[in-house]
Design a protein around this motif. Structure first.
Motif, PDB file in Angstrom:
ATOM      1  N   UNK A  61     -23.856  10.226  20.717  1.00 10.96           N
ATOM      2  CA  UNK A  61     -23.943   9.620  22.034  1.00 10.96           C
ATOM      3  C   UNK A  61     -23.929   8.101  21.966  1.00 10.96           C
ATOM      4  N   UNK A  62     -24.101   7.467  23.110  1.00  8.86           N
ATOM      5  CA  UNK A  62     -24.153   6.013  23.203  1.00  8.86           C
ATOM      6  C   UNK A  62     -25.323   5.496  22.365  1.00  8.86           C
ATOM      7  N   UNK A  63     -25.053   4.530  21.484  1.00  8.98           N
ATOM      8  CA  UNK A  63     -26.116   3.944  20.666  1.00  8.98           C
ATOM      9  C   UNK A  63     -26.833   2.880  21.491  1.00  8.98           C
TER      10      UNK A  63
ATOM     11  N   UNK B 176     -24.696  -2.329  24.431  1.00  9.11           N
ATOM     12  CA  UNK B 176     -24.371  -3.743  24.643  1.00  9.11           C
ATOM     13  C   UNK B 176     -22.899  -3.954  24.975  1.00  9.11           C
ATOM     14  N   UNK B 177     -22.101  -2.883  24.888  1.00  7.10           N
ATOM     15  CA  UNK B 177     -20.662  -3.007  25.104  1.00  7.10           C
ATOM     16  C   UNK B 177     -19.894  -3.297  23.835  1.00  7.10           C
ATOM     17  N   UNK B 178     -20.608  -3.622  22.747  1.00  6.58           N
ATOM     18  CA  UNK B 178     -19.968  -3.823  21.450  1.00  6.58           C
ATOM     19  C   UNK B 178     -19.670  -2.471  20.801  1.00  6.58           C
ATOM     20  N   UNK B 179     -18.760  -2.474  19.835  1.00  2.20           N
ATOM     21  CA  UNK B 179     -18.448  -1.260  19.081  1.00  2.20           C
ATOM     22  C   UNK B 179     -19.179  -1.306  17.736  1.00  2.20           C
ATOM     23  N   UNK B 180     -19.773  -0.195  17.359  1.00  2.28           N
ATOM     24  CA  UNK B 180     -20.544  -0.091  16.118  1.00  2.28           C
ATOM     25  C   UNK B 180     -19.668   0.582  15.065  1.00  2.28           C
ATOM     26  N   UNK B 181     -19.254  -0.136  13.999  1.00  2.00           N
ATOM     27  CA  UNK B 181     -18.412   0.476  12.965  1.00  2.00           C
ATOM     28  C   UNK B 181     -19.254   1.408  12.079  1.00  2.00           C
TER      29      UNK B 181
ATOM     30  N   UNK C 271     -17.603  11.750  13.120  1.00  2.00           N
ATOM     31  CA  UNK C 271     -18.189  11.282  14.375  1.00  2.00           C
ATOM     32  C   UNK C 271     -17.178  11.394  15.511  1.00  2.00           C
ATOM     33  N   UNK C 272     -17.622  11.996  16.618  1.00  2.00           N
ATOM     34  CA  UNK C 272     -16.836  12.029  17.857  1.00  2.00           C
ATOM     35  C   UNK C 272     -17.758  11.600  18.998  1.00  2.00           C
ATOM     36  N   UNK C 273     -17.201  11.032  20.084  1.00  2.00           N
ATOM     37  CA  UNK C 273     -18.043  10.452  21.128  1.00  2.00           C
ATOM     38  C   UNK C 273     -18.481  11.450  22.190  1.00  2.00           C
ATOM     39  N   UNK C 274     -19.398  10.987  23.012  1.00  2.00           N
ATOM     40  CA  UNK C 274     -19.818  11.742  24.190  1.00  2.00           C
ATOM     41  C   UNK C 274     -18.602  12.135  25.018  1.00  2.00           C
ATOM     42  N   UNK C 275     -18.625  13.372  25.517  1.00  2.00           N
ATOM     43  CA  UNK C 275     -17.529  13.859  26.346  1.00  2.00           C
ATOM     44  C   UNK C 275     -16.401  14.525  25.579  1.00  2.00           C
TER      45      UNK C 275
ATOM     46  N   UNK D 226       0.843  -1.194   0.000  1.00  2.00           N
ATOM     47  CA  UNK D 226       0.000   0.000   0.000  1.00  2.00           C
ATOM     48  C   UNK D 226       0.871   1.234   0.000  1.00  2.00           C
ATOM     49  N   UNK D 227       0.399   2.296  -0.618  1.00  2.00           N
ATOM     50  CA  UNK D 227       1.151   3.548  -0.606  1.00  2.00           C
ATOM     51  C   UNK D 227       1.157   4.182   0.778  1.00  2.00           C
ATOM     52  N   UNK D 228       0.129   3.894   1.585  1.00  2.00           N
ATOM     53  CA  UNK D 228       0.070   4.344   2.974  1.00  2.00           C
ATOM     54  C   UNK D 228      -0.935   3.469   3.703  1.00  2.00           C
ATOM     55  N   UNK D 229      -0.900   3.475   5.025  1.00  2.00           N
ATOM     56  CA  UNK D 229      -1.814   2.668   5.819  1.00  2.00           C
ATOM     57  C   UNK D 229      -3.215   3.286   5.774  1.00  2.00           C
ATOM     58  N   UNK D 230      -4.251   2.478   5.511  1.00  2.00           N
ATOM     59  CA  UNK D 230      -5.602   3.023   5.498  1.00  2.00           C
ATOM     60  C   UNK D 230      -6.032   3.469   6.884  1.00  2.00           C
ATOM     61  N   UNK D 231      -6.973   4.413   6.892  1.00  2.22           N
ATOM     62  CA  UNK D 231      -7.481   4.916   8.165  1.00  2.22           C
ATOM     63  C   UNK D 231      -8.251   3.829   8.904  1.00  2.22           C
ATOM     64  N   UNK D 232      -8.063   3.758  10.205  1.00  3.38           N
ATOM     65  CA  UNK D 232      -8.792   2.787  11.018  1.00  3.38           C
ATOM     66  C   UNK D 232     -10.283   3.116  10.993  1.00  3.38           C
ATOM     67  N   UNK D 233     -11.149   2.110  11.123  1.00  2.00           N
ATOM     68  CA  UNK D 233     -12.586   2.390  11.118  1.00  2.00           C
ATOM     69  C   UNK D 233     -13.002   3.245  12.301  1.00  2.00           C
ATOM     70  N   UNK D 234     -14.043   4.046  12.106  1.00  2.00           N
ATOM     71  CA  UNK D 234     -14.622   4.833  13.188  1.00  2.00           C
ATOM     72  C   UNK D 234     -15.569   3.922  13.950  1.00  2.00           C
ATOM     73  N   UNK D 235     -15.364   3.804  15.258  1.00  2.35           N
ATOM     74  CA  UNK D 235     -16.157   2.910  16.090  1.00  2.35           C
ATOM     75  C   UNK D 235     -16.945   3.725  17.107  1.00  2.35           C
ATOM     76  N   UNK D 236     -18.226   3.407  17.250  1.00  6.19           N
ATOM     77  CA  UNK D 236     -19.099   4.114  18.177  1.00  6.19           C
ATOM     78  C   UNK D 236     -19.530   3.180  19.294  1.00  6.19           C
ATOM     79  N   UNK D 237     -19.624   3.721  20.510  1.00  3.54           N
ATOM     80  CA  UNK D 237     -20.002   2.914  21.667  1.00  3.54           C
ATOM     81  C   UNK D 237     -21.493   2.583  21.648  1.00  3.54           C
ATOM     82  N   UNK D 238     -21.843   1.399  22.170  1.00  4.22           N
ATOM     83  CA  UNK D 238     -23.235   0.966  22.215  1.00  4.22           C
ATOM     84  C   UNK D 238     -23.604   0.489  23.615  1.00  4.22           C
TER      85      UNK D 238
END
Length: 231
Positions: A139-141, A17-22, A59-63, A3-15
């Motif tokens: 906010x929290x999903x 259930x404790x899982x991360x929502x991509x 997207x940015x998280x609560x706080x 790769x010419x550069x490393x791809x951006x990491x996925x944006x993950x949102x809090x839920x």
């Protein structure tokens, strides 16, 4: 494969259930409360909904503390109910639309209002006014089926403790099921998509140091601070 550069990491949102929502894509509904349509100088009749888009990375998280963006002197808050899609669909019937929803959250659609209105006056796209770094606080999903009713309940925004926006989800011109169904006729909706469903009347400007709180009955609140100008 190199790769010419490393791809951006996925944006993950809090839920809830404790899982991360991509987060995949963001669709925003314009003028979906009658009173807000009027304050923006538009007719609130129930014409077909229209959408604009934003990058997932807004997207940015609560706080979070968000930077005051460049090239604006009129940075506005817009409190919104956010719908998180969890199931692929195209041309979905209204009665089936909520089956495609993973959950719901409080959100903000932060807007460089001066740039948006300038673009609107010239018949140009709203991208520079709307699609801005850190402009989609989320906010929290809360997972659908955990007691939240997307058809009714108070939505409110305060700035430094003072109420600026206050309405009810029942006031949405296009409720959630209708929005999901209509959007699926324009695009194949996919897991990870977020839909910001529109803002009530009372939008206004914030400055560095202001603290915003978005509350929606039945969902976790969203707390966002405005920081110094973007570097």
């Amino acid at each position: 494969m190199s790769l010419t550069f490393e791809p951006q990491a996925p944006v993950l949102a809090a839920t809830s259930t404790g899982e991360q929502f991509p987060v995949r894509r963001i669709f925003c509904v314009g003028r979906n409360y009658a009173a807000h349509a009027r304050e923006m100088g538009r007719d609130p009749d129930r014409e077909p909904p229209f959408f604009f888009t934003a990058w997932a990375e807004t997207v940015v998280p609560d706080g979070a503390t968000i930077a005051y963006p460049q090239k604006t002197k009129d940075f506005h808050y817009e409190a919104e109910l956010v719908v998180a899609i969890g199931k692929t669909g195209r041309d979905i019937a209204v009665e089936d639309a909520l089956d495609h929803v993973w959950g719901y959250a409080t959100g903000l659609d932060m807007t460089r209002r001066d740039l948006q209105l300038e673009a609107r006056a010239q018949g140009r796209p709203w991208d520079t006014g709307k699609n801005v770094e850190q402009s989609s606080p989320l906010g929290l999903i809360q997972k659908a089926g955990e007691g939240f009713d997307p058809t009714k309940g108070e939505i409110k925004l305060t700035v430094n403790g003072e109420t600026k926006q206050q309405a009810d989800l029942a006031d949405l011109i296009w409720p959630v099921a209708d929005i999901v169904a209509y959007l699926s006729g324009l695009y194949r909706i996919e897991p990870g998509d977020l839909i910001y469903t529109g803002t009530p009347a009372g939008v206004g400007a914030v400055v560095e140091g202001d603290a915003m709180v978005v509350t929606i009955e039945g969902l976790a609140p969203l707390n966002i601070q405005v920081g110094p100008p973007a570097a």
